[in-house]
Design a protein around this motif. Structure first.
Motif, PDB file in Angstrom:
ATOM      1  N   ALA A 189       0.836  -1.206   0.000  1.00  0.00           N
ATOM      2  CA  ALA A 189       0.000   0.000   0.000  1.00  0.00           C
ATOM      3  C   ALA A 189       0.871   1.255   0.000  1.00  0.00           C
ATOM      4  O   ALA A 189       0.586   2.233  -0.709  1.00  0.00           O
ATOM      5  N   GLU A 190       1.960   1.231   0.778  1.00  0.00           N
ATOM      6  CA  GLU A 190       2.850   2.395   0.862  1.00  0.00           C
ATOM      7  C   GLU A 190       3.466   2.711  -0.509  1.00  0.00           C
ATOM      8  O   GLU A 190       3.530   3.868  -0.927  1.00  0.00           O
ATOM      9  N   VAL A 191       3.915   1.666  -1.197  1.00  0.00           N
ATOM     10  CA  VAL A 191       4.537   1.871  -2.517  1.00  0.00           C
ATOM     11  C   VAL A 191       3.503   2.352  -3.538  1.00  0.00           C
ATOM     12  O   VAL A 191       3.800   3.204  -4.385  1.00  0.00           O
ATOM     13  N   MET A 192       2.310   1.816  -3.469  1.00  0.00           N
ATOM     14  CA  MET A 192       1.265   2.242  -4.406  1.00  0.00           C
ATOM     15  C   MET A 192       0.849   3.697  -4.110  1.00  0.00           C
ATOM     16  O   MET A 192       0.583   4.468  -5.036  1.00  0.00           O
ATOM     17  N   ALA A 193       0.827   4.073  -2.836  1.00  0.00           N
ATOM     18  CA  ALA A 193       0.531   5.472  -2.481  1.00  0.00           C
ATOM     19  C   ALA A 193       1.634   6.390  -3.027  1.00  0.00           C
ATOM     20  O   ALA A 193       1.344   7.457  -3.586  1.00  0.00           O
ATOM     21  N   ASP A 194       2.887   5.957  -2.890  1.00  0.00           N
ATOM     22  CA  ASP A 194       4.004   6.720  -3.488  1.00  0.00           C
ATOM     23  C   ASP A 194       3.783   6.905  -4.986  1.00  0.00           C
ATOM     24  O   ASP A 194       4.188   7.904  -5.568  1.00  0.00           O
ATOM     25  N   GLY A 195       3.162   5.913  -5.598  1.00  0.00           N
ATOM     26  CA  GLY A 195       2.933   5.948  -7.040  1.00  0.00           C
ATOM     27  C   GLY A 195       1.657   6.683  -7.432  1.00  0.00           C
ATOM     28  O   GLY A 195       1.265   6.651  -8.600  1.00  0.00           O
ATOM     29  N   GLY A 196       1.010   7.303  -6.457  1.00  0.00           N
ATOM     30  CA  GLY A 196      -0.133   8.150  -6.790  1.00  0.00           C
ATOM     31  C   GLY A 196      -1.490   7.466  -6.711  1.00  0.00           C
ATOM     32  O   GLY A 196      -2.494   8.022  -7.155  1.00  0.00           O
ATOM     33  N   ILE A 197      -1.542   6.269  -6.136  1.00  0.00           N
ATOM     34  CA  ILE A 197      -2.828   5.580  -5.958  1.00  0.00           C
ATOM     35  C   ILE A 197      -3.357   5.961  -4.571  1.00  0.00           C
ATOM     36  O   ILE A 197      -2.676   5.757  -3.569  1.00  0.00           O
ATOM     37  N   HIS A 198      -4.576   6.496  -4.508  1.00  0.00           N
ATOM     38  CA  HIS A 198      -5.033   7.107  -3.259  1.00  0.00           C
ATOM     39  C   HIS A 198      -6.268   6.475  -2.645  1.00  0.00           C
ATOM     40  O   HIS A 198      -6.822   7.013  -1.702  1.00  0.00           O
ATOM     41  N   ASP A 199      -6.710   5.344  -3.205  1.00  0.00           N
ATOM     42  CA  ASP A 199      -7.844   4.642  -2.593  1.00  0.00           C
ATOM     43  C   ASP A 199      -7.458   3.175  -2.502  1.00  0.00           C
ATOM     44  O   ASP A 199      -7.427   2.458  -3.512  1.00  0.00           O
ATOM     45  N   ILE A 200      -7.131   2.743  -1.310  1.00  0.00           N
ATOM     46  CA  ILE A 200      -6.499   1.433  -1.132  1.00  0.00           C
ATOM     47  C   ILE A 200      -7.197   0.629  -0.045  1.00  0.00           C
ATOM     48  O   ILE A 200      -7.376   1.113   1.077  1.00  0.00           O
ATOM     49  N   LEU A 201      -7.583  -0.581  -0.400  1.00  0.00           N
ATOM     50  CA  LEU A 201      -8.054  -1.559   0.594  1.00  0.00           C
ATOM     51  C   LEU A 201      -6.881  -2.452   0.965  1.00  0.00           C
ATOM     52  O   LEU A 201      -6.282  -3.092   0.084  1.00  0.00           O
ATOM     53  N   ILE A 202      -6.552  -2.486   2.254  1.00  0.00           N
ATOM     54  CA  ILE A 202      -5.562  -3.462   2.725  1.00  0.00           C
ATOM     55  C   ILE A 202      -6.356  -4.660   3.234  1.00  0.00           C
ATOM     56  O   ILE A 202      -6.993  -4.589   4.286  1.00  0.00           O
ATOM     57  N   ALA A 203      -6.336  -5.726   2.442  1.00  0.00           N
ATOM     58  CA  ALA A 203      -7.188  -6.885   2.723  1.00  0.00           C
ATOM     59  C   ALA A 203      -6.462  -7.875   3.615  1.00  0.00           C
ATOM     60  O   ALA A 203      -6.275  -9.049   3.268  1.00  0.00           O
ATOM     61  N   PHE A 204      -6.047  -7.398   4.754  1.00  0.00           N
ATOM     62  CA  PHE A 204      -5.300  -8.242   5.691  1.00  0.00           C
ATOM     63  C   PHE A 204      -5.421  -7.592   7.065  1.00  0.00           C
ATOM     64  O   PHE A 204      -5.316  -6.376   7.173  1.00  0.00           O
TER      65      PHE A 204
END
Lengths: 364, 364
Positions: A68-83
């Motif tokens: 999630a952290e890496v995807m946020a760095d890449g500009g993705i701002h809506d993330i479900l952490i399914a864990f």
């Protein structure tokens, strides 16, 4: 460079097939009228995640905070952490991710997990959206649907820093179905289980708007389901043997190929290639014995793997010889990607560019 | 920091046990009067390879050119690449490695492989040392011992750019033996097979001085063998379940532990931890079902793995609860290391330093 001339073992992704897979599933979601939140554990690539968003995904799913952290760095701002995020270290990182303005939803299946996240939300003066993970047959995380899950959702809804925003399930057991019809039945069963739980909650005054279902095999039937609001397929981007063998997809939807060189011909009936479990992985399929499928040599069986050796059982009249390069569709694309820093993006059989596996190794 | 407080899932190496393992095997080789050429695929760490040399190893073994290149960068200058190098790309890299002054030996089991290496040697005005890989029961690479291998060695010895310097085998099948006595029998059988082949060659006028045997389980019996000149154990550095379950080692020799957090308690008899196949790997052992061993909870069974979930079958009176951290001995240490950028080096249960896995991902 022709893909066969590259150093082996290599993992190649056909970019046209990838693009078609991304579009087809985005259209499937649009047609079904549900949100698409693909699981990026399959590709771990910011570039592909952005493509998924570009084609209509409303957000992504990750298994790990690090992803999630890496995807946020890449500009993705809506993330479900399914864990479930358990422990002080994880909760600190969750707080930081939220501080950055990322809309994070977390899946939980216990009061312990919910309380930790509620503390983070409360400290931040907000309610963090949660999905309650419900067991619909995979028998991994999640309480049973119906009353057990509903009671937990009600307890959690009393916490100050969270909001029970959805019910989710992952029907990973659909891969073990005999065929597409079996997957269709699983799709209906998982949706019904969630919707029945949602109805219990509604009767008790708790509105849980999102009904989120997972798994690539079941995703094709989402249009036939009512009440589902979101789907989270992952492995559809690359395709693999576990989708191919039971007929969920055909070979034209398999974007991933392992290229391997025949390095030894030690005895009749056996060839050795330079792709072992450190490339193909030891993941097996219930639908086909062995560790991969050679589309150009369907009669060859990937019988055993050492770490760096693939031991092929071949017919005695097999024309392959030392130095030849073969292509293999692996059983499971997600775990193959996890072993690589980069994938070879190919077009028309030629290397187009290297694709970074941004979230590889981000295991926590 | 106490190891249990670190982010999970983590892979920890007890530095004192590691050191004792390195010394014990070095002493074993010295006592047996054989050279030690450990296989570094287990640890992929320049630091540990240097320690192995410091304690008496004459060189190292690698599976891949990429591993050899990184080890050469780290100052290791006597390297056996125990894998056939096939194709123009690999041969160019071999030539470069030799140009750097590294003493490279390559294992071969075919004229095709030998010819390519001979061309490299001939162009460099030298004879590259080869080991002929002989099959002693693993049924992977290698012709049969005796005449088939001897005839190939004689053919290869006529090539201008190589020197058949040894006969080697890897008795990986010793892991499948019932116990240490079974491993002892395998050790004798593999040595006898190589020495009989060496004698045939001697009778035909070809002196092949090195007799090199592999595998950790058989290495303990090297002192009892005559005629062996070198041993190449790998997994002894960390120890793992595949050595522990059949009694080849005891728990005090297991340097590696996976630390994982209980993240879910979804139903009686089941707990979920955050170490799945992307940490523990799907590698299995013939001696114990499941995917790892919990030394503090021997009654717990690691029943199934998803990529990020470990599904534990626990007794109903199990005291573990969400948030608790457990330690797990994995089935196979080599493949666990391959999934990590760094390992936690610990002493007295505390993090001492992070150890880089220098050769991780160098798959070609």
């Amino acid at each position: 460079m022709q893909i066969e001339q590259m150093e082996t073992p290599s993992v190649a992704i056909d970019l046209d097939i990838l693009d078609a897979n991304l579009k087809r599933t985005a259209e499937l979601a649009a047609k079904a009228g549900v949100k698409l939140r693909p699981h990026i554990k399959t590709h771990k690539s910011v570039w592909i995640a952005r493509k998924q968003i570009e084609y209509g995904a409303t957000g992504i799913t990750t298994a790990k905070l690090g992803e999630a952290e890496v995807m946020a760095d890449g500009g993705i701002h809506d993330i479900l952490i399914a864990f479930p995020l358990i422990g002080a270290n994880k909760l600190k990182r969750l707080a930081k991710l939220i501080e950055r303005g990322v809309r994070v939803t977390v899946s939980v299946d216990s009061m312990e997990a919910a309380r930790g996240i509620s503390d983070v939300g409360h400290a931040a003066g907000m309610r963090i959206p949660l999905y309650l993970d419900v067991n619909t047959g995979l028998n991994r995380c999640g309480l049973e649907p119906g009353l057990p899950s509903a009671e937990l959702a009600l307890q959690i809804s009393a916490l100050p820093g969270v909001d029970v925003n959805g019910l989710m399930t992952h029907a990973g057991h659909s891969y073990g179905c005999g065929d597409a019809e079996g997957a269709r039945k699983v799709a209906f069963a998982e949706a019904e289980a969630l919707i029945a739980t949602q109805q219990i909650l509604r009767d008790k005054g708790l509105d849980v708007p999102e009904i989120s279902v997972g798994s690539t095999p079941t995703s094709k039937f989402t249009e036939q389901l009512s009440g589902v609001t979101e789907m989270r397929p992952g492995a559809y981007v690359f395709g693999d043997g576990s989708q191919l063998y039971p007929g969920f997809i055909d070979e034209t939807e398999c974007a991933m190929r392992i290229y391997a060189t025949v390095v030894s011909s030690p005895r009749p009936g056996t060839l050795i290639v330079d792709a072992g479990s450190k490339t193909l992985t030891n993941d097996v399929s219930v639908h086909r014995k062995g560790y991969g499928y050679l589309p150009d040599y369907p009669e060859i069986f990937v019988e055993r793997l050492s770490e760096e050796h693939g031991i092929l059982a071949v017919p005695n009249n097999c024309s392959l010889k030392i130095g030849d390069v073969v292509s293999i569709i692996p059983n499971h694309c997600c775990t193959v990607v996890n072993l690589r820093d980069e994938l070879a993006g190919v077009r028309d059989g030629k290397l187009d560019h290297w694709m970074k596996v941004d979230a590889r190794g981000l295991i926590t």
